[in-house]
Enzyme design. Structure first.
Site, short mmCIF file in Angstrom:
data_model
loop_
_atom_site.label_atom_id
_atom_site.label_comp_id
_atom_site.label_asym_id
_atom_site.label_seq_id
_atom_site.Cartn_x
_atom_site.Cartn_y
_atom_site.Cartn_z
N HIS A 170 3.06 -6.73 2.49
CA HIS A 170 2.22 -7.71 3.19
C HIS A 170 2.33 -9.03 2.44
CE1 HIS A 170 -0.40 -4.68 5.40
NE2 HIS A 170 0.09 -3.91 4.44
N ASN A 196 0.85 -1.18 0.00
CA ASN A 196 0.00 0.00 0.00
C ASN A 196 0.89 1.24 0.00
OD1 ASN A 196 -2.35 -1.60 0.20
ND2 ASN A 196 -2.13 -1.72 2.43
N SER A 210 -0.86 2.95 6.23
CA SER A 210 -1.09 3.55 7.55
C SER A 210 0.19 3.69 8.37
CB SER A 210 -2.12 2.72 8.33
OG SER A 210 -1.63 1.42 8.57
N HIS A 213 6.63 -1.31 3.46
CA HIS A 213 6.41 -2.70 3.88
C HIS A 213 5.59 -3.46 2.85
CE1 HIS A 213 3.24 -0.11 5.56
NE2 HIS A 213 2.41 -1.13 5.41
N GLY A 267 -4.01 3.26 1.09
CA GLY A 267 -4.29 2.55 2.34
C GLY A 267 -3.08 2.37 3.23
P1 5GP Z 1 -0.60 -0.58 5.90
O1 5GP Z 1 -2.02 -0.29 6.23
O2 5GP Z 1 0.30 0.59 6.22
O3 5GP Z 1 -0.36 -1.13 4.51
O4 5GP Z 1 -0.17 -1.77 6.84
C1 5GP Z 1 0.27 -1.58 8.14
C2 5GP Z 1 0.09 -2.87 8.86
O5 5GP Z 1 0.82 -2.82 10.06
C3 5GP Z 1 -1.35 -3.20 9.24
O6 5GP Z 1 -1.75 -4.42 8.64
C4 5GP Z 1 -1.32 -3.27 10.75
O7 5GP Z 1 -2.16 -4.28 11.27
C5 5GP Z 1 0.13 -3.52 11.06
N1 5GP Z 1 0.59 -3.02 12.33
C6 5GP Z 1 0.35 -1.78 12.84
N2 5GP Z 1 0.94 -1.65 14.05
C7 5GP Z 1 1.57 -2.83 14.30
C8 5GP Z 1 2.35 -3.30 15.41
O8 5GP Z 1 2.59 -2.60 16.39
N3 5GP Z 1 2.84 -4.56 15.31
C9 5GP Z 1 2.60 -5.36 14.21
N4 5GP Z 1 3.14 -6.59 14.22
N5 5GP Z 1 1.87 -4.94 13.15
C10 5GP Z 1 1.36 -3.70 13.20
#
Ligand code: 5GP
Length: 113
Positions: free
Chosen positions: A101, A86, A94, A99, A92
Site C-alpha cells: 500500500h 500486511n 485480505s 501487495h 490484516g
Molecule cells: P490488504 O487488506 O490485503 O492489505 O489490502 C487489500 C486492499 O485491496 C484493500 O485496501 C482493499 O480496499 C483493496 N481491494 C480489494 N478489492 C479490490 C478491488 O477489486 N479493486 C481495488 N482497486 N482494490 C481492491
C-alpha cells in the site's frame, strides 16, 4: 485455485484505475482509499504473501520499492508518505496476492491499529 481479485485485475478481467504498469508489476488505486492517495503496487507474478518470497526475488522486491518511490514523486507526495505491507491474517492481509500500500496526501497517524 480460483483467481484472486488482483490476478483478475492483472489479466484485465475486472477494471481498475491503473497508474503504472511494466513487465513485472502493476500499480492501481485502492477501491476503498484510506488517504487521498492510496495505491496498491503488486507483482504480476502470483506470490501469496511476503512469506512466499524466495531469496531469488530480491531484485523484484527492489524493483517494487523503486516503482513506489517513483509513484510517490509523480503523485505529489513531496511531504511524505507511508508504505504498508500486511502479511497473513493477523497482519490484516485480505487479498492473497503480495501487495504494497502506498498511502499519502494527508498527515498519517501512528501507531496503526
Ligand atoms: P490488504 O487488506 O490485503 O492489505 O489490502 C487489500 C486492499 O485491496 C484493500 O485496501 C482493499 O480496499 C483493496 N481491494 C480489494 N478489492 C479490490 C478491488 O477489486 N479493486 C481495488 N482497486 N482494490 C481492491
Amino acid at each position: 485455485m480460483p483467481k484472486t481479485i488482483f490476478k483478475k485485475i492483472i489479466d484485465k478481467e475486472i477494471p481498475a484505475q491503473i497508474v503504472y504498469e511494466d513487465d513485472q508489476c502493476l500499480a492501481f488505486r485502492d477501491v476503498a482509499p484510506q488517504a487521498p492517495v492510496h495505491v496498491l503496487v503488486i507483482p504480476k507474478r502470483e506470490i501469496v504473501s511476503l512469506n512466499e518470497l524466495s531469496d531469488g526475488d530480491a531484485e523484484l522486491v527492489a524493483h517494487l520499492y523503486l516503482v513506489i518511490r517513483n509513484l510517490a514523486r509523480e503523485l505529489g507526495l513531496a511531504n511524505g508518505y507511508r508504505v504498508v505491507l500486511n502479511c497473513g491474517r493477523d497482519g490484516g492481509q485480505s487479498v492473497d496476492h503480495l501487495h504494497f500500500h502506498l498511502l499519502g496526501g494527508r498527515q498519517l497517524t501512528w501507531p496503526p491499529g
